[in-house]
Design an enzyme around this catalytic site. Structure first.
Site, PDB file in Angstrom:
ATOM      1  N   HIS A  44       2.106  -4.745   6.277  1.00  0.00           N
ATOM      2  CA  HIS A  44       2.284  -3.340   6.691  1.00  0.00           C
ATOM      3  C   HIS A  44       0.979  -2.799   7.277  1.00  0.00           C
ATOM      4  O   HIS A  44       0.970  -2.138   8.313  1.00  0.00           O
ATOM      5  CB  HIS A  44       2.689  -2.525   5.447  1.00  0.00           C
ATOM      6  CG  HIS A  44       2.612  -1.018   5.552  1.00  0.00           C
ATOM      7  ND1 HIS A  44       3.728  -0.222   5.620  1.00  0.00           N
ATOM      8  CD2 HIS A  44       1.555  -0.162   5.564  1.00  0.00           C
ATOM      9  CE1 HIS A  44       3.365   1.061   5.672  1.00  0.00           C
ATOM     10  NE2 HIS A  44       2.044   1.122   5.631  1.00  0.00           N
ATOM     11  N   ARG A  88      -3.617  10.063   7.340  1.00  0.00           N
ATOM     12  CA  ARG A  88      -2.436   9.843   6.504  1.00  0.00           C
ATOM     13  C   ARG A  88      -2.696  10.172   5.041  1.00  0.00           C
ATOM     14  O   ARG A  88      -3.838  10.160   4.594  1.00  0.00           O
ATOM     15  CB  ARG A  88      -1.981   8.399   6.636  1.00  0.00           C
ATOM     16  CG  ARG A  88      -2.906   7.433   5.968  1.00  0.00           C
ATOM     17  CD  ARG A  88      -2.531   5.995   6.272  1.00  0.00           C
ATOM     18  NE  ARG A  88      -2.883   5.128   5.163  1.00  0.00           N
ATOM     19  CZ  ARG A  88      -4.128   4.746   4.890  1.00  0.00           C
ATOM     20  NH1 ARG A  88      -5.133   5.160   5.631  1.00  0.00           N
ATOM     21  NH2 ARG A  88      -4.364   3.966   3.859  1.00  0.00           N
ATOM     22  N   ASP A 132      11.637  12.794  -7.892  1.00  0.00           N
ATOM     23  CA  ASP A 132      12.471  13.297  -6.802  1.00  0.00           C
ATOM     24  C   ASP A 132      13.430  12.176  -6.411  1.00  0.00           C
ATOM     25  O   ASP A 132      13.412  11.099  -7.013  1.00  0.00           O
ATOM     26  CB  ASP A 132      11.573  13.731  -5.626  1.00  0.00           C
ATOM     27  CG  ASP A 132      12.160  14.920  -4.875  1.00  0.00           C
ATOM     28  OD1 ASP A 132      13.403  14.995  -4.763  1.00  0.00           O
ATOM     29  OD2 ASP A 132      11.379  15.764  -4.397  1.00  0.00           O
ATOM     30  N   THR A 181      12.866  13.744   8.832  1.00  0.00           N
ATOM     31  CA  THR A 181      11.492  13.668   9.328  1.00  0.00           C
ATOM     32  C   THR A 181      11.120  15.095   9.710  1.00  0.00           C
ATOM     33  O   THR A 181      11.868  15.742  10.449  1.00  0.00           O
ATOM     34  CB  THR A 181      11.424  12.752  10.575  1.00  0.00           C
ATOM     35  OG1 THR A 181      11.766  11.429  10.176  1.00  0.00           O
ATOM     36  CG2 THR A 181      10.034  12.764  11.184  1.00  0.00           C
TER      37      THR A 181
HETATM   38  C1  HEM Z   1      -2.787   4.854  10.183  1.00  0.00           C
HETATM   39  C2  HEM Z   1      -1.622   4.361   9.806  1.00  0.00           C
HETATM   40  C3  HEM Z   1      -1.340   3.731   8.466  1.00  0.00           C
HETATM   41  C4  HEM Z   1      -2.161   2.993   7.659  1.00  0.00           C
HETATM   42  C5  HEM Z   1      -3.607   2.610   7.912  1.00  0.00           C
HETATM   43  C6  HEM Z   1      -1.409   2.644   6.482  1.00  0.00           C
HETATM   44  C7  HEM Z   1      -1.886   1.905   5.419  1.00  0.00           C
HETATM   45  C8  HEM Z   1      -1.267   1.753   4.212  1.00  0.00           C
HETATM   46  C9  HEM Z   1      -1.798   1.070   3.076  1.00  0.00           C
HETATM   47  C10 HEM Z   1      -3.153   0.406   3.006  1.00  0.00           C
HETATM   48  C11 HEM Z   1      -0.892   1.140   2.087  1.00  0.00           C
HETATM   49  C12 HEM Z   1      -0.997   0.533   0.697  1.00  0.00           C
HETATM   50  C13 HEM Z   1      -1.525   1.530  -0.297  1.00  0.00           C
HETATM   51  C14 HEM Z   1      -1.713   0.861  -1.646  1.00  0.00           C
HETATM   52  O1  HEM Z   1      -2.436  -0.149  -1.713  1.00  0.00           O
HETATM   53  O2  HEM Z   1      -1.163   1.375  -2.632  1.00  0.00           O
HETATM   54  C15 HEM Z   1       0.216   1.900   2.587  1.00  0.00           C
HETATM   55  C16 HEM Z   1       1.324   2.228   1.856  1.00  0.00           C
HETATM   56  C17 HEM Z   1       2.411   2.872   2.367  1.00  0.00           C
HETATM   57  N1  HEM Z   1       2.595   3.276   3.661  1.00  0.00           N
HETATM   58 FE1  HEM Z   1       1.283   3.087   5.158  1.00  0.00          FE
HETATM   59  N2  HEM Z   1      -0.140   3.144   6.598  1.00  0.00           N
HETATM   60  C18 HEM Z   1      -0.055   3.806   7.788  1.00  0.00           C
HETATM   61  C19 HEM Z   1       1.055   4.423   8.297  1.00  0.00           C
HETATM   62  C20 HEM Z   1       2.251   4.531   7.658  1.00  0.00           C
HETATM   63  C21 HEM Z   1       3.451   5.107   8.227  1.00  0.00           C
HETATM   64  C22 HEM Z   1       3.569   5.659   9.650  1.00  0.00           C
HETATM   65  C23 HEM Z   1       4.400   5.076   7.270  1.00  0.00           C
HETATM   66  C24 HEM Z   1       5.810   5.548   7.310  1.00  0.00           C
HETATM   67  C25 HEM Z   1       6.229   6.609   7.990  1.00  0.00           C
HETATM   68  C26 HEM Z   1       3.797   4.493   6.095  1.00  0.00           C
HETATM   69  C27 HEM Z   1       4.421   4.334   4.885  1.00  0.00           C
HETATM   70  C28 HEM Z   1       3.838   3.835   3.748  1.00  0.00           C
HETATM   71  C29 HEM Z   1       4.477   3.820   2.460  1.00  0.00           C
HETATM   72  C30 HEM Z   1       5.847   4.343   2.109  1.00  0.00           C
HETATM   73  C31 HEM Z   1       3.573   3.213   1.585  1.00  0.00           C
HETATM   74  C32 HEM Z   1       3.794   2.939   0.102  1.00  0.00           C
HETATM   75  C33 HEM Z   1       4.506   1.640  -0.005  1.00  0.00           C
HETATM   76  C34 HEM Z   1       4.689   1.138  -1.413  1.00  0.00           C
HETATM   77  O3  HEM Z   1       3.841   1.407  -2.279  1.00  0.00           O
HETATM   78  O4  HEM Z   1       5.714   0.484  -1.629  1.00  0.00           O
HETATM   79  N3  HEM Z   1       2.514   4.151   6.380  1.00  0.00           N
HETATM   80  N4  HEM Z   1      -0.024   2.231   3.892  1.00  0.00           N
END
Ligand code: HEM
Length: 264
Positions: A184, A197, A206, A245
């Site tokens: 991801h 973010r 929720d 959204t």
């Molecule tokens: C600059 C853009 C983004 C970066 C750098 C990024 C990075 C990350 C990282 C590193 C995590 C893991 C956090 C952890 O270790 O607990 C994460 C989790 C997550 N991100 Fe992103 N993300 C980005 C954009 C997005 C977008 C656009 C979405 C959806 C609209 C999204 C949805 C999620 C969700 C739902 C999680 C939690 C997933 C889980 O714990 O199962 N992210 N993101």
């Protein structure tokens, strides 16, 4: 692993101290253990039948309520009018305890502006430390995350996307989920420069698992970012993405309320 009794005690003591003191409005955006309540509202048409002096009074009452709660609550405001059929504005409320956020919401709805609005959506979550992409479990990806930071112009837009994952996701091992989250993260790194973010965890609080919150000045970049996340296998485990959204412009609350009071 399980926390020791001393750690639990120390965390509780910290939380109690934070609740007693006036909150730091910058720090509350970075801390773990913070409650975030998102609410969207629609203004009732009858409001516009009120005299302009009364609507002006409504704006003043809203500012007074924000001020009265500012020692415990941080409020951010967003204009959604014209971008959503469901709402005219959104409030994002941060507090160290849910009750403080609810007290603000209640007083807001009693203002001469709030009493002419309907709440059309609410989302509640809590901030946490990283679950997967940590220094210990994913050192390279963790380092990559802090290698770039937002450098575009001041964000004008906000996007809120509620997300729910399915039972198959939650039944995978932590290691499997970690590897999905690394996949991801890889394509999103290039967007760190133009998308800010923030993640809220909502499971059990929720109907969704996560509230994802973004700020950007570049909607094209955000669209490309979203497409890149549609293309990774993690997406196979999404039960809900958006719906709604919530796209908005980020504005001071006085602007949002004055605009919706037809005073601008
Ligand atoms: C600059 C853009 C983004 C970066 C750098 C990024 C990075 C990350 C990282 C590193 C995590 C893991 C956090 C952890 O270790 O607990 C994460 C989790 C997550 N991100 Fe992103 N993300 C980005 C954009 C997005 C977008 C656009 C979405 C959806 C609209 C999204 C949805 C999620 C969700 C739902 C999680 C939690 C997933 C889980 O714990 O199962 N992210 N993101």
């Amino acid at each position: 692993g399980p926390m020791s009794g001393t750690m639990v005690y120390a965390q509780q003591a910290n939380a109690d101290a934070e609740m007693a003191m006036d909150i730091d409005h910058a720090k509350i955006l970075k801390d773990a253990g913070v409650i975030g309540v998102f609410a969207t509202y629609k203004v009732n048409p009858d409001y516009y039948q009120r005299a302009s002096a009364e609507r002006r009074g409504g704006v003043e009452e809203v500012l007074a309520v924000v001020d009265a709660h500012k020692s415990k609550v941080r409020v951010d405001a967003y204009l959604t009018r014209g971008l959503s059929s469901e709402s005219d504005f959104m409030l994002r409320v941060h507090a160290y305890d849910l009750e403080a956020a609810q007290n603000f919401m209640t007083d807001f709805l009693e203002t001469r502006f709030g009493m002419h609005t309907e709440v059309t959506e609410t989302l509640t979550g809590i901030t946490k430390p990283l679950n997967y992409v940590t220094k210990e479990d994913s050192p390279d990806m963790n380092a990559a995350l802090s290698s770039a930071s937002y450098s575009d112009e001041e964000p004008k837009y906000s996007i809120v996307v509620p997300i729910e994952k399915d039972a198959e996701w939650w039944n995978m091992s932590h290691e499997e989920r970690l590897s999905h989250m690394e996949v991801h993260t890889a394509p999103t790194l290039e967007f760190l420069v133009n998308v800010k973010r923030k993640l809220y965890h909502s499971t059990g609080l929720d109907d969704v698992d996560f509230i994802t919150y973004f700020e950007t000045a570049d909607l094209n970049a955000f669209n490309n970012l979203a497409v890149s996340l549609m293309e990774v296998p993690e997406n196979l485990y999404h039960e809900q993405w958006g719906e709604p959204t919530i796209l908005s412009t980020i504005q001071p609350i006085e602007n949002v309320v004055a605009t919706l009071s037809a005073l601008k």
